[in-house]
Design an enzyme around this catalytic site. Sequence first.
Site, short mmCIF file in Angstrom:
data_model
loop_
_atom_site.label_atom_id
_atom_site.label_comp_id
_atom_site.label_asym_id
_atom_site.label_seq_id
_atom_site.Cartn_x
_atom_site.Cartn_y
_atom_site.Cartn_z
N SER A 22 37.70 34.73 37.03
CA SER A 22 36.26 34.96 37.03
C SER A 22 35.73 34.90 38.45
O SER A 22 36.06 33.98 39.21
CB SER A 22 35.57 33.89 36.16
OG SER A 22 34.17 34.07 36.16
N ASN B 2 39.31 22.94 33.43
CA ASN B 2 37.96 23.00 33.98
C ASN B 2 37.22 21.68 33.92
O ASN B 2 36.31 21.44 34.71
CB ASN B 2 37.15 24.07 33.25
CG ASN B 2 37.10 23.87 31.75
OD1 ASN B 2 38.14 23.80 31.10
ND2 ASN B 2 35.91 23.75 31.19
N CYS C 204 29.71 24.93 29.56
CA CYS C 204 29.65 25.67 28.29
C CYS C 204 29.40 24.77 27.10
O CYS C 204 28.91 25.21 26.08
CB CYS C 204 30.96 26.42 28.07
SG CYS C 204 31.69 27.10 29.53
N ALA D 126 35.32 35.99 32.28
CA ALA D 126 36.58 35.48 31.73
C ALA D 126 36.59 35.48 30.21
O ALA D 126 37.63 35.73 29.59
CB ALA D 126 36.82 34.07 32.26
N GLN E 295 40.04 28.47 37.06
CA GLN E 295 39.82 27.38 38.02
C GLN E 295 40.91 27.32 39.10
O GLN E 295 40.83 26.49 40.00
CB GLN E 295 39.77 26.04 37.27
CG GLN E 295 38.65 25.92 36.25
CD GLN E 295 37.27 25.83 36.87
OE1 GLN E 295 37.11 25.49 38.05
NE2 GLN E 295 36.23 26.11 36.08
N THR F 50 30.38 51.51 32.02
CA THR F 50 30.17 51.80 33.43
C THR F 50 30.31 50.54 34.26
O THR F 50 29.65 49.53 33.99
CB THR F 50 28.77 52.41 33.66
OG1 THR F 50 28.64 53.59 32.89
CG2 THR F 50 28.55 52.73 35.13
#
Length: 361
Positions: free
Chosen positions: A188, A144, A308, A72, A172, A226
């Site tokens: 995410s 969150n 975080c 995210a 979320q 990739t």
Amino acid sequence: MIYLDYQATTPLAPEAREAMLRWLDGPGGTGFGNPHSPHRMGRQAAAGVELAREQVAALLPPGGTVTFTSGATEAINIALRGCEPALAGMPMAVSAIEHAAVLDTARDLAGPCHLLPVGAEGVVDPQVPLPEGLGLLAVMQVNNEIGTVQPVAELYARARANGALFLCDAVQAAGKMLVAEADFIVISAHKLHGPKGIGALWVRDGVPLRPLITGGGQENGLRSGTLSPALCAGFGAAAELALARMEADAAHVAALWDRARGLLAEWELNGSAQQRYLGNLNLRREGLDVARLMSDLRQLCFSAGSACASGSGRPSHVLSALGLTPAEARSSIRLGFGRYTTMAELEEAAVLIDNAATQQG
């Protein structure tokens, strides 16, 4: 060990793990091909990626394109930095309780960044004043830290009426409820029982973006590099499962919420009791030493805030935005639960938490 930190990450769904395995074949297998190669193994891998893209897109509104990213945070950066040239220094407005990935990125751009306040219940007023000449508005669908659900449909309509773009952090929300309309939507995988290391940016058709990562021109030139078919497949399987189980998961979470609120009835709830996702229970107790509580209950996995921001030593910017004092913010915990949490686990954890808090005096 009892896991109650679903906002930080969710357990990998067995179906997602199974979907990933065929793309992790070693020598002698046929699933390790590069999805950008033209030969048979490459085409097989590319087909797997496109199936996953369709599965993820099914969680999102029609009329847009899904670009796979590393998560995210990268998706937010692609959206905000990618549209910066078109904004030409126009102001952005973001809610005061956005994730740091939105707040820090918006502040790093050339134009002014305006913070939109929330009320004591942690919800943005849909009629909040917006700055003149607004270029972009960013408001998350579900917070969150405290789980409050924001009026994103009304705010998106106001952004459109002002000729501004709208970014919705739906990390979320995706897989738990219908994702709201926007110009950019960020999700995410590991927040909906998929693997870590992959996310997605949904861009409404016709909205131009400058690529953040250049190179091989993958993902329609928007995000070079990739792709991992295994991560894409796990994401897709998790998204498909979340869509199929949305009602059942919501009912299970609601039952867990009701039981937890009953067992922790003496604790104060942070954020709205009505306008919220019920798998996020953010509580406070006067005088609580959260560090001691977590040390005393090492058999439980829960949080004192967002993963975080842990270790920063600063009071949560989200709880501060609600008007909580630093002491109140620091005496708060977050319990996150979901699909794989059992009622017995939740009951045991709630009793242990309540007893340990009471013993602090």
